[in-house]
Design a protein around this motif. Sequence first.
Motif, PDB file in Angstrom:
ATOM      1  N   GLN A 244       0.880  -1.185  -0.160  1.00 52.49           N
ATOM      2  CA  GLN A 244      -0.249  -0.405  -0.010  1.00 52.49           C
ATOM      3  C   GLN A 244       0.836   1.761  -0.420  1.00 52.49           C
ATOM      4  O   GLN A 244       1.761   1.235   0.464  1.00 52.49           O
ATOM      5  CB  GLN A 244      -0.575   0.271   1.120  1.00 52.49           C
ATOM      6  CG  GLN A 244      -1.064   1.409   1.149  1.00 52.49           C
ATOM      7  CD  GLN A 244      -0.937   2.711   1.648  1.00 52.49           C
ATOM      8  OE1 GLN A 244      -0.301   2.806   2.710  1.00 52.49           O
ATOM      9  NE2 GLN A 244      -2.021   3.909   1.622  1.00 52.49           N
ATOM     10  N   GLN A 245       0.766   1.559  -0.904  1.00 56.90           N
ATOM     11  CA  GLN A 245       1.148   3.747  -1.053  1.00 56.90           C
ATOM     12  C   GLN A 245       0.121   4.758  -1.020  1.00 56.90           C
ATOM     13  O   GLN A 245      -1.169   4.319  -1.687  1.00 56.90           O
ATOM     14  CB  GLN A 245       1.922   3.929  -1.492  1.00 56.90           C
ATOM     15  CG  GLN A 245       2.181   3.685  -3.604  1.00 56.90           C
ATOM     16  CD  GLN A 245       3.192   3.571  -4.015  1.00 56.90           C
ATOM     17  OE1 GLN A 245       3.937   3.259  -3.365  1.00 56.90           O
ATOM     18  NE2 GLN A 245       2.738   3.504  -5.432  1.00 56.90           N
ATOM     19  N   ASP A 246       0.438   6.215  -0.599  1.00 57.08           N
ATOM     20  CA  ASP A 246      -0.984   7.150  -0.847  1.00 57.08           C
ATOM     21  C   ASP A 246      -0.536   7.092  -1.755  1.00 57.08           C
ATOM     22  O   ASP A 246       0.656   7.067  -3.481  1.00 57.08           O
ATOM     23  CB  ASP A 246      -0.512   7.865  -0.409  1.00 57.08           C
ATOM     24  CG  ASP A 246       0.660   8.772  -0.015  1.00 57.08           C
ATOM     25  OD1 ASP A 246       1.094   8.842  -0.664  1.00 57.08           O
ATOM     26  OD2 ASP A 246       1.052   9.624   0.971  1.00 57.08           O
ATOM     27  N   HIS A 251       5.409   8.551  -5.939  1.00 59.21           N
ATOM     28  CA  HIS A 251       4.645   7.271  -5.932  1.00 59.21           C
ATOM     29  C   HIS A 251       4.431   6.513  -7.332  1.00 59.21           C
ATOM     30  O   HIS A 251       3.698   5.349  -7.744  1.00 59.21           O
ATOM     31  CB  HIS A 251       3.352   6.582  -5.089  1.00 59.21           C
ATOM     32  CG  HIS A 251       4.704   6.966  -3.796  1.00 59.21           C
ATOM     33  ND1 HIS A 251       3.520   6.863  -2.233  1.00 59.21           N
ATOM     34  CD2 HIS A 251       5.491   7.206  -3.368  1.00 59.21           C
ATOM     35  CE1 HIS A 251       4.520   7.841  -1.485  1.00 59.21           C
ATOM     36  NE2 HIS A 251       5.563   7.366  -1.155  1.00 59.21           N
ATOM     37  N   TYR A 252       3.326   7.415  -7.918  1.00 64.85           N
ATOM     38  CA  TYR A 252       2.901   7.537  -8.911  1.00 64.85           C
ATOM     39  C   TYR A 252       3.885   7.488 -10.610  1.00 64.85           C
ATOM     40  O   TYR A 252       3.006   7.181 -11.607  1.00 64.85           O
ATOM     41  CB  TYR A 252       1.982   8.959  -9.713  1.00 64.85           C
ATOM     42  CG  TYR A 252       1.227   8.687  -9.958  1.00 64.85           C
ATOM     43  CD1 TYR A 252      -0.089   7.983 -10.739  1.00 64.85           C
ATOM     44  CD2 TYR A 252       0.959   9.919 -11.770  1.00 64.85           C
ATOM     45  CE1 TYR A 252      -1.109   7.974 -11.280  1.00 64.85           C
ATOM     46  CE2 TYR A 252      -0.109   9.945 -12.657  1.00 64.85           C
ATOM     47  CZ  TYR A 252      -0.978   8.503 -12.566  1.00 64.85           C
ATOM     48  OH  TYR A 252      -1.946   8.705 -13.371  1.00 64.85           O
ATOM     49  N   ARG A 257       5.395   2.436 -10.504  1.00 67.39           N
ATOM     50  CA  ARG A 257       4.200   1.488 -10.935  1.00 67.39           C
ATOM     51  C   ARG A 257       4.619   0.226 -11.537  1.00 67.39           C
ATOM     52  O   ARG A 257       3.950  -0.653 -11.438  1.00 67.39           O
ATOM     53  CB  ARG A 257       2.618   2.306 -11.868  1.00 67.39           C
ATOM     54  CG  ARG A 257       2.306   3.060 -10.745  1.00 67.39           C
ATOM     55  CD  ARG A 257       0.995   3.953 -11.721  1.00 67.39           C
ATOM     56  NE  ARG A 257       1.798   5.076 -12.888  1.00 67.39           N
ATOM     57  CZ  ARG A 257       1.085   6.076 -13.840  1.00 67.39           C
ATOM     58  NH1 ARG A 257      -0.118   4.410 -14.163  1.00 67.39           N
ATOM     59  NH2 ARG A 257       1.589   6.169 -14.533  1.00 67.39           N
ATOM     60  N   GLY A 269      -2.977   1.733  -3.961  1.00 61.89           N
ATOM     61  CA  GLY A 269      -1.990   3.197  -4.678  1.00 61.89           C
ATOM     62  C   GLY A 269      -2.961   3.436  -5.669  1.00 61.89           C
ATOM     63  O   GLY A 269      -3.623   3.807  -6.524  1.00 61.89           O
ATOM     64  N   ARG A 270      -2.300   4.813  -6.363  1.00 61.91           N
ATOM     65  CA  ARG A 270      -2.890   5.844  -7.575  1.00 61.91           C
ATOM     66  C   ARG A 270      -2.727   4.873  -7.790  1.00 61.91           C
ATOM     67  O   ARG A 270      -1.672   4.509  -8.551  1.00 61.91           O
ATOM     68  CB  ARG A 270      -2.006   6.934  -7.050  1.00 61.91           C
ATOM     69  CG  ARG A 270      -3.108   7.769  -8.428  1.00 61.91           C
ATOM     70  CD  ARG A 270      -2.077   8.940  -8.201  1.00 61.91           C
ATOM     71  NE  ARG A 270      -2.686  10.209  -9.059  1.00 61.91           N
ATOM     72  CZ  ARG A 270      -1.969  10.877  -9.682  1.00 61.91           C
ATOM     73  NH1 ARG A 270      -0.863  11.093  -8.811  1.00 61.91           N
ATOM     74  NH2 ARG A 270      -2.616  11.549 -10.116  1.00 61.91           N
ATOM     75  N   TRP A 276      -6.069   3.873  -4.232  1.00 59.39           N
ATOM     76  CA  TRP A 276      -6.307   4.099  -3.419  1.00 59.39           C
ATOM     77  C   TRP A 276      -7.053   5.341  -2.980  1.00 59.39           C
ATOM     78  O   TRP A 276      -6.574   6.370  -3.883  1.00 59.39           O
ATOM     79  CB  TRP A 276      -4.800   4.585  -2.721  1.00 59.39           C
ATOM     80  CG  TRP A 276      -4.255   5.447  -1.219  1.00 59.39           C
ATOM     81  CD1 TRP A 276      -4.122   6.257  -1.435  1.00 59.39           C
ATOM     82  CD2 TRP A 276      -4.986   5.036   0.061  1.00 59.39           C
ATOM     83  NE1 TRP A 276      -4.039   7.392   0.141  1.00 59.39           N
ATOM     84  CE2 TRP A 276      -4.580   6.444   0.236  1.00 59.39           C
ATOM     85  CE3 TRP A 276      -5.147   3.164   0.432  1.00 59.39           C
ATOM     86  CZ2 TRP A 276      -4.547   5.897   2.267  1.00 59.39           C
ATOM     87  CZ3 TRP A 276      -5.462   3.284   1.854  1.00 59.39           C
ATOM     88  CH2 TRP A 276      -5.249   4.571   2.591  1.00 59.39           C
TER      89      TRP A 276
END
Length: 353
Positions: A244-246, A251-252, A257, A269-270, A276
Motif C-alpha cells: 500500500q502507498q498513497d 509513487h505515481y 507502477r 495505490g494511485r 487508494w
Amino acid sequence: MPRSLTNEQRIFLVKQWWISGNTRVVNEAFQAEFPDTKIPTRQTIYQLAKTFDETGSVEDAPRSGRPRTVRTEENMERVSETFLLNPQTSKKRASIDLGISRRSLGRLMQDLNLKLYKPRLLQALNEDDPDRRTKFCEWVLDSFEEDPTVLDRILWTDEAIFKVNGRANRRNCVYWSDTNPHLVIEQELNVPQVVVWGGIWSNGVVEPYLFEGNVTSQKYFQMLKDNIIPQLEEHSSFQTMIWQQDGAPPHYGQIVRDYLDDTFLHWIGRRGTIEWPPRSPDLTPCDFSLWGILKDRVYAQNPCYTNHLKSLIEQEFISINDDIELCQKICRSVADRCQMCINTEGKQFEHLR
C-alpha cells in the motif's frame, strides 16, 4: 456568638438568665445540664439575651455578604443559559458576567456536566472523495469477511519528515486555559531534516529508509528495487503480501507502477490494482499512528544534529518492531475505521471517535 451552641442550649441559657440574672448561676446550671459542652462566656450570655430581646428569637441574624453557597437552582439556570447561548465563552468571562467566582463556577459547570472539547484538524475532502473512500472501505470489509487475514497481509507505507529541532506531535500537546494563551512555539527555518520512508504491517515494521534530498520517482524506484523489496522477499509471507502507498507524485511515476505490477499480485495505490482514495490519512496506519508514535519518542530525546536524529529514528523503529502486538493492533484497527468511514458516507470521522 459561638455557632456551636444548639437552639436547645440557647433557649436554656436565656431561661436561666431571666430566672437568676447572674452569669455565674447560669453557667453552673448549664454545666449540670450539658456536662460535655464548653461553658459559654459572659459575653455570649449577654449577647444571647440581647438578641432574644430584640428579635424574639435565639437564632443568629442572617449574615451579610455573599451567600455561603452559590449552587442554587437560579445560578444553575444562569450558568446553563450562558454557555448554551455562547459555548465558546471562557470561564473567566463567564465568571465576570455572572458575578460568580471561577472556583464556584467550575463546581456549577461540573454539576451541569459541562465539559471542555477541543477542535480537531481534519483533512479537507474534494467533492468526489467520499465516494472513493467508501468504495475502498467496502473493499476492505468485504475482503476481511472473505479472508480474516487480509489486514495482516497489507504492508502500509509512507514518508515523513523529521527535523533536528522537531517538536513532539502537536496533537498530543494540550494546553488547558480559560482564555487563549496565544502560545507560540518558535521554529527555525532551513534546519537540517531527514525524509524517512517507513512501513508497518502485522509482522512488525520494515527497516526505515532515509532519503538524501527530495524524493523523486527514480529515487523511490531505486529504494524499492535495491533495499525494500529484497528485505521483504526473505519473509515467508511475501507471496501473499499486499503493498500500500498513497498517491504522492514520486509513487505515481510509470517506472514505479510498472515495478509494483511486476512484483505484487495486488497493490493499493494511485492506479494500483486496488485504487487508494486520495486525502485519506485517517485510513492508513502510518498517518494515524506510526508517525505520531515515532516523532513523540524521537523528539522527546532532543536530537541535536542530523546523525543523532538518524540514529534515534532507527533505534525507535527497532523498538516498535519488538512490539508485534502493538503493530497488529494498529493494522487491524483499519477495519473499524473503514466501518466508521462508511457510516459517515465517506466523510471525515476521526472527530466522532
